[in-house]
Design a protein around this motif. Sequence first.
Motif, mmCIF file in Angstrom:
data_model
loop_
_atom_site.group_PDB
_atom_site.id
_atom_site.type_symbol
_atom_site.label_atom_id
_atom_site.label_comp_id
_atom_site.label_asym_id
_atom_site.label_seq_id
_atom_site.Cartn_x
_atom_site.Cartn_y
_atom_site.Cartn_z
ATOM 1 N N SER A 47 115.914 1.183 -40.408
ATOM 2 C CA SER A 47 116.448 2.471 -40.862
ATOM 3 C C SER A 47 117.270 2.308 -42.139
ATOM 4 C CB SER A 47 117.332 3.094 -39.771
ATOM 5 O OG SER A 47 116.575 3.387 -38.619
ATOM 6 N N SER A 48 117.127 1.152 -42.780
ATOM 7 C CA SER A 48 117.915 0.834 -43.973
ATOM 8 C C SER A 48 117.036 0.828 -45.219
ATOM 9 C CB SER A 48 118.569 -0.542 -43.819
ATOM 10 O OG SER A 48 119.434 -0.576 -42.692
ATOM 11 N N ILE A 49 117.640 1.209 -46.333
ATOM 12 C CA ILE A 49 116.964 1.151 -47.621
ATOM 13 C C ILE A 49 117.909 0.520 -48.641
ATOM 14 C CG2 ILE A 49 115.510 3.163 -47.170
ATOM 15 C CD1 ILE A 49 117.407 4.799 -48.947
ATOM 16 N N ARG A 50 117.319 -0.037 -49.712
ATOM 17 C CA ARG A 50 118.127 -0.627 -50.782
ATOM 18 C C ARG A 50 117.820 0.072 -52.092
ATOM 19 N NH1 ARG A 50 116.928 -6.646 -52.767
ATOM 20 N NH2 ARG A 50 115.178 -5.511 -53.693
ATOM 21 N N LEU A 51 118.860 0.596 -52.740
ATOM 22 C CA LEU A 51 118.747 1.184 -54.061
ATOM 23 C C LEU A 51 119.434 0.256 -55.057
ATOM 24 C CD1 LEU A 51 119.701 4.917 -53.328
ATOM 25 C CD2 LEU A 51 117.475 3.808 -53.085
ATOM 26 N N GLY A 52 118.725 -0.066 -56.129
ATOM 27 C CA GLY A 52 119.305 -0.899 -57.178
ATOM 28 C C GLY A 52 119.233 -0.180 -58.509
ATOM 29 N N PHE A 53 120.342 -0.155 -59.234
ATOM 30 C CA PHE A 53 120.366 0.553 -60.512
ATOM 31 C C PHE A 53 121.153 -0.251 -61.537
ATOM 32 C CE2 PHE A 53 122.691 2.680 -57.049
ATOM 33 C CZ PHE A 53 123.995 2.307 -57.333
ATOM 34 N N GLY A 54 120.971 0.102 -62.803
ATOM 35 C CA GLY A 54 121.614 -0.672 -63.847
ATOM 36 C C GLY A 54 121.539 -0.014 -65.209
ATOM 37 N N ARG A 55 121.375 -0.841 -66.235
ATOM 38 C CA ARG A 55 121.530 -0.444 -67.639
ATOM 39 C C ARG A 55 120.722 0.781 -68.026
ATOM 40 N NH1 ARG A 55 120.294 -5.215 -71.598
ATOM 41 N NH2 ARG A 55 122.150 -6.025 -70.539
ATOM 42 N N TYR A 56 119.495 0.880 -67.553
ATOM 43 C CA TYR A 56 118.610 1.961 -68.005
ATOM 44 C C TYR A 56 118.480 3.104 -66.998
ATOM 45 C CZ TYR A 56 117.485 -1.695 -71.347
ATOM 46 O OH TYR A 56 117.573 -2.679 -72.304
ATOM 47 N N THR A 57 119.321 3.116 -65.980
ATOM 48 C CA THR A 57 119.314 4.209 -65.004
ATOM 49 C C THR A 57 120.195 5.343 -65.507
ATOM 50 O OG1 THR A 57 119.193 2.543 -63.244
ATOM 51 C CG2 THR A 57 119.655 4.812 -62.584
ATOM 52 N N GLY A 58 119.645 6.555 -65.527
ATOM 53 C CA GLY A 58 120.434 7.709 -65.935
ATOM 54 C C GLY A 58 121.163 8.326 -64.748
ATOM 55 N N GLU A 59 122.326 8.872 -64.995
ATOM 56 C CA GLU A 59 123.104 9.489 -63.915
ATOM 57 C C GLU A 59 122.348 10.658 -63.296
ATOM 58 O OE1 GLU A 59 127.276 10.273 -64.763
ATOM 59 O OE2 GLU A 59 127.218 8.799 -66.386
ATOM 60 N N ALA A 60 121.721 11.475 -64.119
ATOM 61 C CA ALA A 60 121.007 12.653 -63.605
ATOM 62 C C ALA A 60 119.801 12.239 -62.782
ATOM 63 C CB ALA A 60 120.584 13.558 -64.759
ATOM 64 N N GLU A 61 119.051 11.247 -63.243
ATOM 65 C CA GLU A 61 117.869 10.826 -62.490
ATOM 66 C C GLU A 61 118.267 10.160 -61.179
ATOM 67 O OE1 GLU A 61 115.310 8.039 -64.390
ATOM 68 O OE2 GLU A 61 116.889 6.546 -64.735
ATOM 69 N N LEU A 62 119.381 9.430 -61.170
ATOM 70 C CA LEU A 62 119.840 8.828 -59.915
ATOM 71 C C LEU A 62 120.248 9.915 -58.925
ATOM 72 C CD1 LEU A 62 120.630 6.417 -58.144
ATOM 73 C CD2 LEU A 62 122.855 6.406 -59.300
ATOM 74 N N ALA A 63 120.993 10.908 -59.394
ATOM 75 C CA ALA A 63 121.400 12.005 -58.512
ATOM 76 C C ALA A 63 120.179 12.732 -57.961
ATOM 77 C CB ALA A 63 122.308 12.970 -59.273
ATOM 78 N N SER A 64 119.171 12.945 -58.813
ATOM 79 C CA SER A 64 117.947 13.607 -58.367
ATOM 80 C C SER A 64 117.240 12.772 -57.297
ATOM 81 C CB SER A 64 117.016 13.827 -59.565
ATOM 82 O OG SER A 64 115.764 14.330 -59.153
ATOM 83 N N ALA A 65 117.136 11.473 -57.519
ATOM 84 C CA ALA A 65 116.482 10.601 -56.543
ATOM 85 C C ALA A 65 117.223 10.611 -55.213
ATOM 86 C CB ALA A 65 116.406 9.176 -57.094
ATOM 87 N N CYS A 66 118.537 10.553 -55.260
ATOM 88 C CA CYS A 66 119.324 10.553 -54.019
ATOM 89 C C CYS A 66 119.145 11.862 -53.259
ATOM 90 C CB CYS A 66 120.798 10.310 -54.329
ATOM 91 S SG CYS A 66 121.160 8.667 -54.978
ATOM 92 N N ARG A 67 119.064 12.969 -53.990
ATOM 93 C CA ARG A 67 118.832 14.259 -53.322
ATOM 94 C C ARG A 67 117.466 14.284 -52.648
ATOM 95 N NH1 ARG A 67 121.410 16.359 -58.017
ATOM 96 N NH2 ARG A 67 119.382 16.779 -58.979
ATOM 97 N N HIS A 68 116.446 13.769 -53.331
ATOM 98 C CA HIS A 68 115.105 13.741 -52.744
ATOM 99 C C HIS A 68 115.062 12.817 -51.518
ATOM 100 C CE1 HIS A 68 113.711 15.547 -56.590
ATOM 101 N NE2 HIS A 68 112.774 16.059 -55.800
ATOM 102 N N ILE A 69 115.767 11.704 -51.576
ATOM 103 C CA ILE A 69 115.826 10.802 -50.417
ATOM 104 C C ILE A 69 116.506 11.504 -49.252
ATOM 105 C CG2 ILE A 69 116.891 8.676 -49.547
ATOM 106 C CD1 ILE A 69 116.443 7.504 -52.392
ATOM 107 N N ASN A 70 117.598 12.196 -49.528
ATOM 108 C CA ASN A 70 118.300 12.944 -48.485
ATOM 109 C C ASN A 70 117.389 13.992 -47.850
ATOM 110 O OD1 ASN A 70 120.914 12.477 -47.551
ATOM 111 N ND2 ASN A 70 121.859 13.222 -49.439
#
Length: 370
Positions: free
Chosen positions: A336-359
């Motif tokens: 039931s676990s997932i791993r998200l990894g982000f860094g230099r080229y990750t945008g704040e808006a795209e990360l927020a969008s991805a997290c919403r879709h995962i939710n």
Amino acid sequence: MIYLDYQATTPVAPEVVAVMRPWAEEKFANPHSPSKWGREAAAAIEHARDQILTALGLDEGRFVFTSGATEALNWAIAGTLERSERRKIVTISTEHAAVLDTCEWLEGRGYRVVRLPVGGDGLIDLDAAAEAIDDQTALVAAMLVNNEIGVIQPIAELTALAHRHHAPMLCDAVQAFGRVAIPQGPDLIALSAHKIYGPKGIGGLWIRKGFEPRPLLYGGGQEQGLRSGTLSPALCAGFGEAARLAEMRSAGDQAHVEKLWEVALSTFGADWEINGSAAARYHGNLNLRRDGLDGARLMADLRNIAFSLGSACASGSGRPSHVLRAIGLSDRQARSSIRLGFGRYTGEAELASACRHINEAALLQRQYSA
């Protein structure tokens, strides 16, 4: 596609691609050849080596290129044991397979391996480590930043315990280099280019003077008499440029990751729980779980978001993560676990969008399974 799998590999920096291109195209000479073109290629490799050493900022050591961190770790462990009369290795139960499998191989040849357990936060107990490390210890091997849950082990303290008994310390800094400070103490440090926006297929071992492992590969001894094989100037130059960028952009990269961490946590709700310590951790790694979630199904439902269920090196095995089991999770919790990894080229808006879709996908799973 939103890419959130930075622990598996990072995007190659455009500056790295630009530096590599000439050595992959017109400057193709063998760097071990005495010709003018060979000497030019050799000079490029030495320049890259200096860039990596500068980025590391460590004293009294040299850097030897390898095909990657797996080779570097295998060499560091097996080569160190070959030059020692001692027969005991101390490591951690949550190490990368390159360490654990090498230790298991040596165990089958009569060496004693002590695998230190971790607590629910993913961290070792230093008192248990002090009890395990003794005058029979030939090597202590530990990862600075865990590749699956991102926790940061007390490497400086472990090194002090090892040195108290005149045992060398091997640090797997693959997930740490360019992300967190690497302490001065270890005698051997394994690195990989593709975790710091460099190319795949190139890594290396930093070696403190006097702690050179016996060679693992025999042949021409091209790498300082310690490692045989023709080096790729393109790959070495790419690694060097990636290291230079990591040093130059260290403060900016760290600040960006902290913002991304806050974005992710604020988007995920209270139904999600972080695996491992949230404090003693590299914040570009968010490993979390939700009760009743089917992580594999979630990945299938969200094909436009790249994330993982654990180590990329163990994907496809069908077995729950040994790291998640080591911190006390049941097989069901691990799945039931997932791993998200982000860094230099990750945008704040795209990360927020991805997290919403995962939710949203996780909520749908719960509704359909209710």
